[in-house]
Write a protein that holds these residues in place. Structure first.
Motif, PDB file in Angstrom:
ATOM      1  N   LYS A 153       0.827  -1.197   0.000  1.00 35.15           N
ATOM      2  CA  LYS A 153       0.000   0.000   0.000  1.00 35.15           C
ATOM      3  C   LYS A 153       0.875   1.266   0.000  1.00 35.15           C
ATOM      4  N   VAL A 154       1.955   1.218   0.734  1.00 33.74           N
ATOM      5  CA  VAL A 154       2.858   2.373   0.767  1.00 33.74           C
ATOM      6  C   VAL A 154       3.376   2.669  -0.638  1.00 33.74           C
ATOM      7  N   PHE A 155       3.763   1.622  -1.355  1.00 34.12           N
ATOM      8  CA  PHE A 155       4.334   1.837  -2.683  1.00 34.12           C
ATOM      9  C   PHE A 155       3.295   2.300  -3.693  1.00 34.12           C
ATOM     10  N   THR A 156       2.087   1.804  -3.572  1.00 34.18           N
ATOM     11  CA  THR A 156       1.077   2.207  -4.546  1.00 34.18           C
ATOM     12  C   THR A 156       0.490   3.575  -4.222  1.00 34.18           C
ATOM     13  N   ASP A 157       0.270   3.857  -2.926  1.00 35.33           N
ATOM     14  CA  ASP A 157      -0.484   5.057  -2.567  1.00 35.33           C
ATOM     15  C   ASP A 157       0.394   6.267  -2.255  1.00 35.33           C
ATOM     16  N   THR A 158       1.544   6.044  -1.663  1.00 41.98           N
ATOM     17  CA  THR A 158       2.373   7.174  -1.237  1.00 41.98           C
ATOM     18  C   THR A 158       3.817   6.979  -1.689  1.00 41.98           C
ATOM     19  N   PRO A 159       4.067   7.248  -2.958  1.00 42.29           N
ATOM     20  CA  PRO A 159       5.415   7.048  -3.502  1.00 42.29           C
ATOM     21  C   PRO A 159       6.475   7.846  -2.742  1.00 42.29           C
ATOM     22  N   ARG A 160       6.087   8.965  -2.194  1.00 41.17           N
ATOM     23  CA  ARG A 160       7.068   9.767  -1.467  1.00 41.17           C
ATOM     24  C   ARG A 160       7.543   9.043  -0.204  1.00 41.17           C
ATOM     25  N   THR A 194       5.190   3.585 -11.559  1.00 36.75           N
ATOM     26  CA  THR A 194       5.232   2.118 -11.578  1.00 36.75           C
ATOM     27  C   THR A 194       5.726   1.579 -10.239  1.00 36.75           C
ATOM     28  N   PRO A 195       4.838   1.554  -9.262  1.00 33.67           N
ATOM     29  CA  PRO A 195       5.221   1.086  -7.916  1.00 33.67           C
ATOM     30  C   PRO A 195       5.790  -0.321  -7.933  1.00 33.67           C
ATOM     31  N   ARG A 196       5.341  -1.116  -8.863  1.00 33.90           N
ATOM     32  CA  ARG A 196       5.859  -2.490  -8.906  1.00 33.90           C
ATOM     33  C   ARG A 196       7.352  -2.512  -9.254  1.00 33.90           C
ATOM     34  N   VAL A 197       7.749  -1.653 -10.152  1.00 26.83           N
ATOM     35  CA  VAL A 197       9.168  -1.559 -10.496  1.00 26.83           C
ATOM     36  C   VAL A 197       9.954  -0.946  -9.336  1.00 26.83           C
ATOM     37  N   ALA A 198       9.350   0.026  -8.674  1.00 25.01           N
ATOM     38  CA  ALA A 198      10.000   0.614  -7.500  1.00 25.01           C
ATOM     39  C   ALA A 198      10.255  -0.465  -6.451  1.00 25.01           C
ATOM     40  N   ALA A 199       9.250  -1.320  -6.248  1.00 28.12           N
ATOM     41  CA  ALA A 199       9.406  -2.404  -5.276  1.00 28.12           C
ATOM     42  C   ALA A 199      10.519  -3.357  -5.695  1.00 28.12           C
ATOM     43  N   LEU A 200      10.601  -3.594  -6.994  1.00 30.59           N
ATOM     44  CA  LEU A 200      11.645  -4.478  -7.502  1.00 30.59           C
ATOM     45  C   LEU A 200      13.030  -3.878  -7.253  1.00 30.59           C
ATOM     46  N   LEU A 201      13.182  -2.599  -7.530  1.00 29.93           N
ATOM     47  CA  LEU A 201      14.467  -1.940  -7.278  1.00 29.93           C
ATOM     48  C   LEU A 201      14.790  -1.936  -5.788  1.00 29.93           C
ATOM     49  N   PHE A 202      13.760  -1.685  -4.990  1.00 29.51           N
ATOM     50  CA  PHE A 202      13.933  -1.712  -3.546  1.00 29.51           C
ATOM     51  C   PHE A 202      14.478  -3.069  -3.111  1.00 29.51           C
ATOM     52  N   THR A 203      13.889  -4.112  -3.649  1.00 26.16           N
ATOM     53  CA  THR A 203      14.306  -5.459  -3.286  1.00 26.16           C
ATOM     54  C   THR A 203      15.746  -5.739  -3.713  1.00 26.16           C
ATOM     55  N   HIS A 251      21.036 -15.756  -3.956  1.00 26.43           N
ATOM     56  CA  HIS A 251      20.694 -15.448  -5.334  1.00 26.43           C
ATOM     57  C   HIS A 251      19.657 -16.384  -5.936  1.00 26.43           C
ATOM     58  N   ASP A 252      19.362 -17.474  -5.253  1.00 28.04           N
ATOM     59  CA  ASP A 252      18.463 -18.434  -5.884  1.00 28.04           C
ATOM     60  C   ASP A 252      17.015 -17.977  -5.853  1.00 28.04           C
ATOM     61  N   GLN A 253      16.646 -17.191  -4.860  1.00 25.25           N
ATOM     62  CA  GLN A 253      15.262 -16.727  -4.818  1.00 25.25           C
ATOM     63  C   GLN A 253      15.145 -15.429  -4.029  1.00 25.25           C
ATOM     64  N   MET A 254      14.012 -14.749  -4.262  1.00 27.96           N
ATOM     65  CA  MET A 254      13.712 -13.537  -3.517  1.00 27.96           C
ATOM     66  C   MET A 254      12.228 -13.557  -3.175  1.00 27.96           C
ATOM     67  N   ASP A 255      11.858 -12.757  -2.183  1.00 24.75           N
ATOM     68  CA  ASP A 255      10.447 -12.667  -1.810  1.00 24.75           C
ATOM     69  C   ASP A 255       9.792 -11.517  -2.563  1.00 24.75           C
ATOM     70  N   VAL A 256       8.903 -11.866  -3.465  1.00 27.20           N
ATOM     71  CA  VAL A 256       8.208 -10.834  -4.236  1.00 27.20           C
ATOM     72  C   VAL A 256       6.717 -10.824  -3.913  1.00 27.20           C
ATOM     73  N   SER A 257       6.362 -11.522  -2.826  1.00 32.82           N
ATOM     74  CA  SER A 257       4.939 -11.710  -2.521  1.00 32.82           C
ATOM     75  C   SER A 257       4.242 -10.401  -2.155  1.00 32.82           C
ATOM     76  N   TRP A 258       5.012  -9.444  -1.658  1.00 36.26           N
ATOM     77  CA  TRP A 258       4.383  -8.200  -1.202  1.00 36.26           C
ATOM     78  C   TRP A 258       4.305  -7.139  -2.302  1.00 36.26           C
ATOM     79  N   PHE A 259       4.823  -7.456  -3.488  1.00 43.15           N
ATOM     80  CA  PHE A 259       4.875  -6.451  -4.558  1.00 43.15           C
ATOM     81  C   PHE A 259       3.484  -5.979  -4.943  1.00 43.15           C
ATOM     82  N   PRO A 260       3.351  -4.713  -5.284  1.00 44.05           N
ATOM     83  CA  PRO A 260       2.097  -4.238  -5.869  1.00 44.05           C
ATOM     84  C   PRO A 260       1.811  -5.020  -7.148  1.00 44.05           C
ATOM     85  N   ALA A 261       0.549  -5.172  -7.466  1.00 43.31           N
ATOM     86  CA  ALA A 261       0.176  -5.916  -8.661  1.00 43.31           C
ATOM     87  C   ALA A 261       0.615  -5.167  -9.918  1.00 43.31           C
ATOM     88  N   PRO A 262       0.850  -5.905 -10.996  1.00 43.96           N
ATOM     89  CA  PRO A 262       1.160  -5.245 -12.275  1.00 43.96           C
ATOM     90  C   PRO A 262      -0.009  -4.377 -12.701  1.00 43.96           C
TER      91      PRO A 262
END
Lengths: 243, 243
Positions: A113-120, B118-127, B231-242
């Motif tokens: 929710k943070v990432f989708t709603d409040t990018p800042r 694109t919050p989903r990409v932001a989440a990916l970079l964050f990860t 490197h074999d896996q990461m947790d992407v379960s919390w990512f915003p939907a595409p």
DNA sequence: CGAGGTGTTGAGAACCATCAATTGCCGTGG
DNA sequence: CCACGGCAATTGATGGTTCTCAACACCTCG
């Protein structure tokens, strides 16, 4: 807007608009008290929570099979703990309370929710995580390439710099870690921590009075270990605008 | 959708929708070739760019005033370089090319659009950034608490694990770093790196043929240094939907 | 052929770890 | 009030891992 450690610390770096603050405040909704030396979260267990430190000191460590320990992060009030676990399903380190203190746990899923709603706010959290990463590079530099005295100079300056963010005027600070914990942070034995602290004191670089540390000569100490203050400022210029 | 190192690597962890991919592709718009041992970006200079590694190996390091060096990150094709600089105005380390290679620079300011659109990409970079942080905790553990042989076991296993993400079948890999660079990564001298490598070879744990390394006994090596594959896996379960 | 970079090997030294003993402090209980 | 135990810090003696310095072998490239 409630006063909080997180707010207190973050507002040092960036102006937090009301909307962002509402989101941040949600991270501190729940409180959990811990006594000194209590394990908060064991390595390898499910990593579905992050924490905001409300009071007290905490630290996280990893163990080698034979019992050698490495402390990888020391956490103060206002810090966000557990970024490392965002990328993995299981916790990468064990988190314990160094003193009595209070944590505010919040679920990792909350970040969606943070990432989708409040990018800042997402950008702010990102920056905090990245700052932790820089602190780790400093620690690698210390453990990998410094002598015992240099390691201790770095360690004390780092804690001092962190303390100054919220207590700008204080020349000395309390150190609620014993010498084994200090050694496990910078890669020394408790014995050699003791000897090196005495050495620094004899040189007039620091003074100690029952647990409190005063840095007497910050300039020489910083030169000694090539110290960089990572806490005085951050780059927020690229942040998305407040809503 | 163009094939790229970044895509190749990231698709190992998460499905990348077209919209996300368009944003990621923009990060690779520009290319800059570098010869081995060229400095890409000096410590202390303006940190307004990040990089995607398109080909070759790069690494970043810090120096102590007397010339001691600590390498803090080794970067392979498909890696994003420079997360540490997001939080600061000036670069925290010096980035150099370990071999001939190509970088795709993109401005830090670009992240603003990524976070808002694109919050989903932001989440990916964050990860990805957070994963780098975990790799650093592993390195701290190695430099702080391991013997020379254990450090080398860790170092080789880590490179092997990273190599396997994009080359799952290969049992051996090429190591374009000399022994001084290896030593500067794990906190040893070049001399002792040589001696410890010979020791590992004598024990039958690894074999070497002109620059190539083969891990002969991964299980024993991993036990020796308590190795974790990050490197074999990461947790992407919390990512915003595409979108 | 010579120069420079890289890796190997050996001898000696330095720094830090290990082990052990002592001190001081604090809380507990007699 | 004092005795006691436990934890933390200090100090000293000894030893080991790693560093430093040095020499040499190998390869590539001029």
């Amino acid at each position: 807007m409630i006063e909080s450690c997180l707010y207190h610390k973050l507002s040092h770096y960036v102006e937090i608009d009301d909307n962002s603050w509402d989101v941040l405040a949600q991270l501190e909704e729940n409180e959990e008290p811990y006594c000194a030396d209590t394990v908060v979260r064991e390595i390898g267990t499910s990593a579905d929570e992050l924490f905001v430190v409300k009071s007290g000191w905490f630290y996280s460590f990893v163990l080698l099979p034979d019992g050698r320990r490495q402390i990888v992060s020391i956490c103060h009030p206002g810090d966000v703990v557990g970024f490392a676990d965002i990328a993995y399903h299981k916790a990468c380190d064990t988190l314990v309370a160094a003193s009595d203190g209070i944590l505010c746990p919040f679920p990792k899923q909350h970040l969606r929710k943070v990432f989708t709603d409040t990018p800042r706010v997402a950008a702010l959290l990102f920056t905090l995580a990245v700052r932790d990463q820089v602190l780790l590079t400093d620690l690698v530099k210390a453990t990998g390439r410094m002598s015992a005295r240099e390691k201790l100079a770095y360690f004390l300056l780092e804690l001092d710099a962190r303390h100054r963010v919220t207590h700008p005027s204080n020349a000395s600070f309390t150190l609620p870690l014993n010498q084994s914990e200090i050694g496990d942070t910078i890669g020394l034995t408790n014995v050699y921590v003791s000897k090196s602290l005495v050495a620094l004191e004899d040189e007039g670089l620091i003074s100690r009075q029952n647990g409190d540390i005063t840095i007497l000569n910050p300039a020489d100490m910083a030169a000694m270990c090539d110290f960089q203050d990572r806490h005085d400022q951050m780059d927020v210029s690229w942040f998305p605008a407040p809503r």
